[in-house]
Design a protein around this motif. Structure first.
Motif, PDB file in Angstrom:
ATOM      1  N   MET A 154    -132.800 -83.864  10.575  1.00  0.00           N
ATOM      2  CA  MET A 154    -133.647 -83.240   9.571  1.00  0.00           C
ATOM      3  C   MET A 154    -133.873 -84.203   8.406  1.00  0.00           C
ATOM      4  SD  MET A 154    -133.015 -79.917   7.157  1.00  0.00           S
ATOM      5  CE  MET A 154    -131.960 -80.892   6.072  1.00  0.00           C
ATOM      6  N   GLN A 155    -132.814 -84.896   7.995  1.00  0.00           N
ATOM      7  CA  GLN A 155    -132.954 -85.852   6.909  1.00  0.00           C
ATOM      8  C   GLN A 155    -133.845 -87.033   7.310  1.00  0.00           C
ATOM      9  OE1 GLN A 155    -132.238 -84.544   4.268  1.00  0.00           O
ATOM     10  NE2 GLN A 155    -130.113 -84.745   3.630  1.00  0.00           N
ATOM     11  N   VAL A 156    -133.763 -87.436   8.582  1.00  0.00           N
ATOM     12  CA  VAL A 156    -134.662 -88.480   9.088  1.00  0.00           C
ATOM     13  C   VAL A 156    -136.104 -87.987   9.046  1.00  0.00           C
ATOM     14  CG1 VAL A 156    -135.328 -89.794  11.144  1.00  0.00           C
ATOM     15  CG2 VAL A 156    -132.910 -89.590  10.531  1.00  0.00           C
ATOM     16  N   ARG A 157    -136.296 -86.760   9.519  1.00  0.00           N
ATOM     17  CA  ARG A 157    -137.640 -86.171   9.528  1.00  0.00           C
ATOM     18  C   ARG A 157    -138.227 -86.110   8.128  1.00  0.00           C
ATOM     19  NH1 ARG A 157    -137.719 -79.954  10.253  1.00  0.00           N
ATOM     20  NH2 ARG A 157    -137.471 -80.178   7.993  1.00  0.00           N
ATOM     21  N   GLU A 158    -137.387 -85.797   7.148  1.00  0.00           N
ATOM     22  CA  GLU A 158    -137.853 -85.680   5.772  1.00  0.00           C
ATOM     23  C   GLU A 158    -137.988 -87.036   5.076  1.00  0.00           C
ATOM     24  OE1 GLU A 158    -138.727 -82.670   4.324  1.00  0.00           O
ATOM     25  OE2 GLU A 158    -138.512 -82.047   6.420  1.00  0.00           O
ATOM     26  N   ARG A 159    -137.748 -88.115   5.837  1.00  0.00           N
ATOM     27  CA  ARG A 159    -137.885 -89.487   5.341  1.00  0.00           C
ATOM     28  C   ARG A 159    -136.899 -89.787   4.220  1.00  0.00           C
ATOM     29  NH1 ARG A 159    -142.063 -91.388   3.162  1.00  0.00           N
ATOM     30  NH2 ARG A 159    -142.232 -93.332   4.325  1.00  0.00           N
ATOM     31  N   ARG A 160    -135.719 -89.164   4.292  1.00  0.00           N
ATOM     32  CA  ARG A 160    -134.660 -89.440   3.319  1.00  0.00           C
ATOM     33  C   ARG A 160    -133.599 -90.367   3.903  1.00  0.00           C
ATOM     34  NH1 ARG A 160    -133.619 -83.160   1.509  1.00  0.00           N
ATOM     35  NH2 ARG A 160    -135.538 -82.848   0.307  1.00  0.00           N
ATOM     36  N   GLU A 161    -133.205 -90.090   5.140  1.00  0.00           N
ATOM     37  CA  GLU A 161    -132.126 -90.849   5.767  1.00  0.00           C
ATOM     38  C   GLU A 161    -132.662 -92.123   6.418  1.00  0.00           C
ATOM     39  OE1 GLU A 161    -129.132 -92.194   6.101  1.00  0.00           O
ATOM     40  OE2 GLU A 161    -128.284 -90.150   6.287  1.00  0.00           O
ATOM     41  N   GLU A 162    -132.103 -93.256   6.033  1.00  0.00           N
ATOM     42  CA  GLU A 162    -132.543 -94.536   6.577  1.00  0.00           C
ATOM     43  C   GLU A 162    -131.481 -95.195   7.453  1.00  0.00           C
ATOM     44  OE1 GLU A 162    -133.683 -96.846   3.195  1.00  0.00           O
ATOM     45  OE2 GLU A 162    -135.507 -95.672   2.817  1.00  0.00           O
ATOM     46  N   LEU A 163    -130.271 -94.648   7.468  1.00  0.00           N
ATOM     47  CA  LEU A 163    -129.192 -95.216   8.267  1.00  0.00           C
ATOM     48  C   LEU A 163    -129.190 -94.633   9.673  1.00  0.00           C
ATOM     49  CD1 LEU A 163    -126.242 -95.046   5.688  1.00  0.00           C
ATOM     50  CD2 LEU A 163    -127.823 -96.937   6.104  1.00  0.00           C
ATOM     51  N   THR A 164    -128.554 -95.339  10.599  1.00  0.00           N
ATOM     52  CA  THR A 164    -128.311 -94.751  11.915  1.00  0.00           C
ATOM     53  C   THR A 164    -127.316 -93.608  11.750  1.00  0.00           C
ATOM     54  OG1 THR A 164    -126.400 -96.159  12.415  1.00  0.00           O
ATOM     55  CG2 THR A 164    -128.601 -97.021  12.988  1.00  0.00           C
ATOM     56  N   PHE A 165    -127.225 -92.742  12.753  1.00  0.00           N
ATOM     57  CA  PHE A 165    -126.297 -91.616  12.659  1.00  0.00           C
ATOM     58  C   PHE A 165    -124.870 -92.119  12.448  1.00  0.00           C
ATOM     59  CE2 PHE A 165    -124.052 -87.979  14.979  1.00  0.00           C
ATOM     60  CZ  PHE A 165    -124.054 -87.169  13.851  1.00  0.00           C
ATOM     61  N   GLU A 166    -124.490 -93.133  13.217  1.00  0.00           N
ATOM     62  CA  GLU A 166    -123.131 -93.659  13.122  1.00  0.00           C
ATOM     63  C   GLU A 166    -122.856 -94.261  11.740  1.00  0.00           C
ATOM     64  OE1 GLU A 166    -124.195 -92.899  17.135  1.00  0.00           O
ATOM     65  OE2 GLU A 166    -125.230 -94.135  15.634  1.00  0.00           O
ATOM     66  N   ASP A 167    -123.817 -94.998  11.194  1.00  0.00           N
ATOM     67  CA  ASP A 167    -123.632 -95.577   9.860  1.00  0.00           C
ATOM     68  C   ASP A 167    -123.613 -94.492   8.782  1.00  0.00           C
ATOM     69  OD1 ASP A 167    -123.464 -98.119  10.870  1.00  0.00           O
ATOM     70  OD2 ASP A 167    -125.548 -98.665  10.424  1.00  0.00           O
ATOM     71  N   ALA A 168    -124.397 -93.448   8.996  1.00  0.00           N
ATOM     72  CA  ALA A 168    -124.417 -92.337   8.040  1.00  0.00           C
ATOM     73  C   ALA A 168    -123.068 -91.629   8.024  1.00  0.00           C
ATOM     74  CB  ALA A 168    -125.525 -91.361   8.395  1.00  0.00           C
ATOM     75  N   LEU A 169    -122.466 -91.465   9.191  1.00  0.00           N
ATOM     76  CA  LEU A 169    -121.137 -90.855   9.250  1.00  0.00           C
ATOM     77  C   LEU A 169    -120.113 -91.719   8.525  1.00  0.00           C
ATOM     78  CD1 LEU A 169    -121.085 -89.630  12.977  1.00  0.00           C
ATOM     79  CD2 LEU A 169    -121.473 -88.250  10.925  1.00  0.00           C
ATOM     80  N   GLU A 170    -120.247 -93.029   8.678  1.00  0.00           N
ATOM     81  CA  GLU A 170    -119.344 -93.948   7.987  1.00  0.00           C
ATOM     82  C   GLU A 170    -119.526 -93.862   6.468  1.00  0.00           C
ATOM     83  OE1 GLU A 170    -116.976 -96.151   8.896  1.00  0.00           O
ATOM     84  OE2 GLU A 170    -117.034 -95.493  10.997  1.00  0.00           O
ATOM     85  N   SER A 171    -120.725 -93.546   6.034  1.00  0.00           N
ATOM     86  CA  SER A 171    -121.040 -93.517   4.604  1.00  0.00           C
ATOM     87  C   SER A 171    -120.757 -92.163   3.958  1.00  0.00           C
ATOM     88  CB  SER A 171    -122.520 -93.881   4.385  1.00  0.00           C
ATOM     89  OG  SER A 171    -122.802 -95.170   4.879  1.00  0.00           O
ATOM     90  N   GLU A 172    -120.375 -91.172   4.753  1.00  0.00           N
ATOM     91  CA  GLU A 172    -120.273 -89.810   4.221  1.00  0.00           C
ATOM     92  C   GLU A 172    -119.258 -89.696   3.085  1.00  0.00           C
ATOM     93  OE1 GLU A 172    -119.092 -85.332   5.717  1.00  0.00           O
ATOM     94  OE2 GLU A 172    -120.351 -86.578   6.988  1.00  0.00           O
ATOM     95  N   ALA A 173    -118.078 -90.261   3.254  1.00  0.00           N
ATOM     96  CA  ALA A 173    -117.053 -90.150   2.208  1.00  0.00           C
ATOM     97  C   ALA A 173    -117.541 -90.754   0.895  1.00  0.00           C
ATOM     98  CB  ALA A 173    -115.763 -90.823   2.672  1.00  0.00           C
TER      99      ALA A 173
END
Length: 262
Positions: free
Chosen positions: A81-100
């Motif tokens: 959803m965040q990708v669709r909204e043009r907010r998320e630019e990271l891969t899913f795996e990198d986004a998980l790493e960045s969550e904390a």
């Protein structure tokens, strides 16, 4: 539950109701005798703030309905959803790493792909503090259409003679054509102009048909890409203990419907 968020999408997260009177004003268009509800998924995640606030402003008798989805699928859908909204630019795996790091920086709740899905303590807080709590599983109740009559029964309302057909709304995914996606998202035009045009169209008989066509164009331009198996396994390990606790607290058939955790 808002306050001083940063990061993409923070503007919406920082707009919030400041008084009971303002909250009640949201339902001023309701007809006499009409039942009204508040659909706010963030109440579950921000339970430590939401539970005492609801108890203080209303009481423990207010009916609470919670819908839970397999936390692995929920996390990936949230990401798409965040990708669709043009907010998320990271891969899913990198986004998980960045969550904390994002949580520490006080990004708004819908960037917490894993943390949102740690349901056990969230659900328990509502079950412990409210007299009427209905917990549904997305896969058992929403997908199958059973939720409608379960909710009506929970609210002491008459059941429907037949189930309503399911409508999959708010689809997410990777855009196939980014130019078309930007056009349907209104990014190529001034947002103020788009909003004004939309408000005018809403007042005409053309709006329902135009909305359906717009929705179909957006959905046709989205593609779902399967999660990498190793990522799914990693998320299974992150969620397993919490799912076990959820099953213990609620007695829900999570192992039957969330196959990852069997």
């Amino acid at each position: 539950m808002a306050g001083n968020y940063v990061g993409p999408g923070a503007t919406g997260g920082n707009k919030y109701i400041k008084s009971l009177e303002e909250y009640q004003g949201l339902f001023k268009k309701a007809k006499p005798g009409q039942l009204c509800g508040d659909v706010s998924p963030d109440y579950l995640y921000y339970y430590q703030n939401a539970v005492p606030k609801i108890l203080d402003e209303i009481n423990a008798q207010v009916p609470i309905i919670i819908v839970l989805r397999n936390p692995i699928d929920r996390a990936y859908s949230n990401y798409l959803m965040q990708v669709r909204e043009r907010r998320e630019e990271l891969t899913f795996e990198d986004a998980l790493e960045s969550e904390a790091e994002r949580i520490s920086a006080h990004w708004v709740w819908d960037w917490c792909y894993v943390d949102i899905g740690l349901y056990a303590e969230q659900v328990k807080a509502y079950m412990d503090n409210f007299d009427r709590v209905l917990v549904l599983l997305f896969e058992e109740d929403i997908v199958t259409g059973q939720a409608t009559n379960k909710i009506l029964d929970f609210l002491n309302l008459e059941s429907l003679p037949q189930s309503l057909s399911n409508v999959h709304a708010n689809r997410s995914g990777y855009p196939k054509n980014w130019l078309l996606h930007r056009m349907t998202m209104g990014v190529l035009l001034d947002e103020l102009i788009v909003r004004k045009v939309k408000n005018v169209i809403k007042m005409t008989p053309l709006f329902p048909g135009a909305k359906r066509i717009y929705g179909k164009i957006r959905e046709m331009n989205l593609k779902k890409v399967d999660m990498a198996p190793q990522t799914r396994q990693m998320l299974k390990e992150k969620f397993q203990d919490d799912v076990d606790l959820l099953a213990e607290y609620t007695g829900l058939p999570v192992y039957e419907f969330w196959k990852d955790f069997q």
